[in-house]
Design an enzyme around this catalytic site. Sequence first.
Site, short mmCIF file in Angstrom:
data_model
loop_
_atom_site.label_atom_id
_atom_site.label_comp_id
_atom_site.label_asym_id
_atom_site.label_seq_id
_atom_site.Cartn_x
_atom_site.Cartn_y
_atom_site.Cartn_z
N HIS A 190 0.83 -1.21 0.00
CA HIS A 190 0.00 0.00 0.00
C HIS A 190 0.87 1.26 0.00
O HIS A 190 0.52 2.26 -0.63
CB HIS A 190 -0.92 0.01 1.22
CG HIS A 190 -2.07 -0.93 1.09
ND1 HIS A 190 -2.96 -0.89 0.03
CD2 HIS A 190 -2.51 -1.94 1.90
CE1 HIS A 190 -3.87 -1.83 0.19
NE2 HIS A 190 -3.63 -2.47 1.30
N ARG A 297 -8.47 -9.02 -12.24
CA ARG A 297 -8.00 -10.24 -11.58
C ARG A 297 -9.01 -10.63 -10.50
O ARG A 297 -8.90 -10.20 -9.35
CB ARG A 297 -6.63 -10.00 -10.94
CG ARG A 297 -5.52 -9.63 -11.92
CD ARG A 297 -4.20 -9.50 -11.16
NE ARG A 297 -3.08 -9.21 -12.01
CZ ARG A 297 -2.60 -7.98 -12.24
NH1 ARG A 297 -3.19 -6.94 -11.67
NH2 ARG A 297 -1.55 -7.80 -13.02
N ARG A 334 -11.21 -11.70 -16.00
CA ARG A 334 -10.57 -13.01 -16.06
C ARG A 334 -11.22 -13.93 -15.03
O ARG A 334 -11.35 -13.57 -13.87
CB ARG A 334 -9.07 -12.89 -15.77
CG ARG A 334 -8.33 -14.24 -15.80
CD ARG A 334 -6.84 -14.08 -15.63
NE ARG A 334 -6.46 -13.69 -14.28
CZ ARG A 334 -5.22 -13.36 -13.91
NH1 ARG A 334 -4.25 -13.36 -14.82
NH2 ARG A 334 -4.94 -13.02 -12.68
N GLU A 433 -0.77 -17.79 -22.17
CA GLU A 433 0.36 -17.71 -21.24
C GLU A 433 1.14 -19.02 -21.18
O GLU A 433 2.09 -19.15 -20.41
CB GLU A 433 -0.14 -17.30 -19.85
CG GLU A 433 -1.37 -18.05 -19.40
CD GLU A 433 -2.12 -17.35 -18.27
OE1 GLU A 433 -1.49 -16.61 -17.49
OE2 GLU A 433 -3.34 -17.56 -18.16
N ASN A 456 3.79 -12.44 -18.12
CA ASN A 456 4.49 -12.84 -16.90
C ASN A 456 4.67 -14.36 -16.86
O ASN A 456 5.76 -14.87 -16.60
CB ASN A 456 3.71 -12.38 -15.65
CG ASN A 456 3.59 -10.87 -15.58
OD1 ASN A 456 4.14 -10.16 -16.41
ND2 ASN A 456 2.88 -10.38 -14.60
N ASP A 457 3.57 -15.09 -17.13
CA ASP A 457 3.66 -16.54 -17.15
C ASP A 457 4.26 -17.06 -18.46
O ASP A 457 5.00 -18.04 -18.47
CB ASP A 457 2.28 -17.17 -16.93
CG ASP A 457 1.98 -17.36 -15.44
OD1 ASP A 457 2.94 -17.42 -14.65
OD2 ASP A 457 0.80 -17.44 -15.08
N ARG A 467 9.74 -17.30 -11.99
CA ARG A 467 9.97 -15.87 -11.85
C ARG A 467 10.10 -15.43 -10.39
O ARG A 467 10.47 -14.30 -10.11
CB ARG A 467 8.88 -15.07 -12.55
CG ARG A 467 7.45 -15.40 -12.15
CD ARG A 467 6.48 -14.74 -13.12
NE ARG A 467 5.12 -15.25 -13.03
CZ ARG A 467 4.14 -14.62 -12.41
NH1 ARG A 467 4.35 -13.47 -11.83
NH2 ARG A 467 2.92 -15.14 -12.40
N CYS A 504 -1.74 -8.31 -21.33
CA CYS A 504 -1.99 -7.81 -19.97
C CYS A 504 -0.86 -8.11 -19.01
O CYS A 504 -0.99 -7.90 -17.81
CB CYS A 504 -3.31 -8.36 -19.43
SG CYS A 504 -3.39 -10.16 -19.37
#
Length: 579
Positions: A190, A297, A334, A433, A456-457, A467, A504
């Site tokens: 945060h 997400r 998603r 992905e 990312n994946d 990762r 994305c």
Amino acid sequence: MQLKGIAAASGYAIGPAFIMQEQAQDVERKVIDASQVEAEVSRLQHAVNQAMAELEKIKDDTAAKLGEHHAEIFATHILVLQDEEFVGQALEKVRSESVNAEYALHEVAQQLIDIFSSMDSEYMRERAADFRDVSKRVLAALSGEKSASLNDFESPVVLFAHDLTPSDTAQLDRSKVAGFATNIGGRTSHSAIMARSMEIPAVVGLKNGTETVNNGDMIILDGARGLIIVHPDQDTIAAYEEKKQKFEKRQEEMKLYKDKPTVTLDGKHVELVANIGNPEDALGARNNGAEGVGLFRTEFLYMGRDNFPTEEEQYQAYTTVAETLGKEKPVVIRTLDIGGDKELPYLELPHEMNPFLGYRAIRICLDQVDLFKTQLRAILRASVHGNIKMMYPMIATLAELRQANAILDETKAELDKEGIAYNKDMEVGMMVEIPAAAIIADQLAKEVDFFSIGTNDLVQYTMAADRMNEKVSHLTQPFNPAVLRLIRMVIDAAHKEGKWAGMCGEMAGNLTAIPILLGLGLDEFSMSASSVLPARVLLSRLSREDMQDIAAQALMMEHEDEIQRFVQERVEAVNQLLV
């Protein structure tokens, strides 16, 4: 001397260091007389009420300064103080063990902090900070201590702390704190998110910054590179003063692009949208100029609780996002992507040697159909409230896609039978992905409305490199020619069938990657809200036709470093923004 951390908020700060010392809080266990127990219970309840009043004020101040979106964290903190699982347990501990309020609260808070800190998900680990913040405030109220001000400085300083709580960060005065650095934390904490909104340069995850730096040390904080320079020479200070001026000028120029469409130099429109994790993030996306949401997400609706969200709860969340953004703006939802590094304590997943390669995402949903249908019903019902689209994660085979669509058709038939409205033309796509999906993208494209590439994946599966593993992090190479060729295959397959292709993953907001992606024909770029304006400015200075040549040359190169250097050398607009 240089210290390397995590780049949390871009920008540059130059000034003397101020080390924020951790305030010692009394957590000694004291046994009290039975006759004093109810008085101790009342003391704890009074401290909780005082903390809630303080949080209400911080929430109102934050809403006025940063918007309701960022004030929501303090509403959550207030709910924590109303939760029987937290304060209720502490009160019960005072009564059952005849102990002092400080000890009871600290013990219960520490148990929760330990639970969240041990989770694999970075997002969930960062939530431990919420309990630290809340418990620290109540303990201060119990002791009668007034929190030290973080803004009592004669001149702007670079603040160093072991950690900054959300309420610490919200109360920083930008004119007194030029930037801050913490020993712990990540980009999703945060404090990092608020720093980006407040435009305070920040570096987190330094590990031992407060021990290495002394009060008054001259500091340069490079929020773009996650770098701290201690005792810089005059030439370095002069160079960073120039960088700072250019950066601040660029930030002001970017604000002029907030409400503009995303159009390239040669007049091609591309969609620039945001990734979000909860309904509150939609406001941040809108305020940062996003043209919609490219990735909602939904797993975060399932996390941080002890049971599954109901159909109605999900419907309300999806509807809120659609209505926040407006009827026409796209919202790509998603379906549940749990497993891997994201776990649900109430969903008993098997322990796996390789959870990223195991029972996760669409594989769980196809196996637990009732769970899947509840979400599909909520998405379909919400689809009448805006431009909602839906996509499946982790599709590896054509059979999986067909099975998911068959369950979707069953769900639609059930809604038809019940007379419940939904958008019968809602677009349904899938994430790409897994390399297998990229290779058969020509087949998959015939049965979806769109692709969204999750880099990312895709990168970690293509490179066979976890990762999250520092030992192989050097293999996390989004610019690797193998990854770029898979991306090209997906985009080409979509276009051949008249479908659109988006992205994305983190790569979509990478300024060096954008020219290549534009040249490959990517139609939609989805990224963190804070990356939207820099991306729009860059795209406005690029010609898609020119970038086709850049992309073609990049794909013929051998190494990712070579590709990045080539783009930065050949595309001047990238260098102008990589200040």
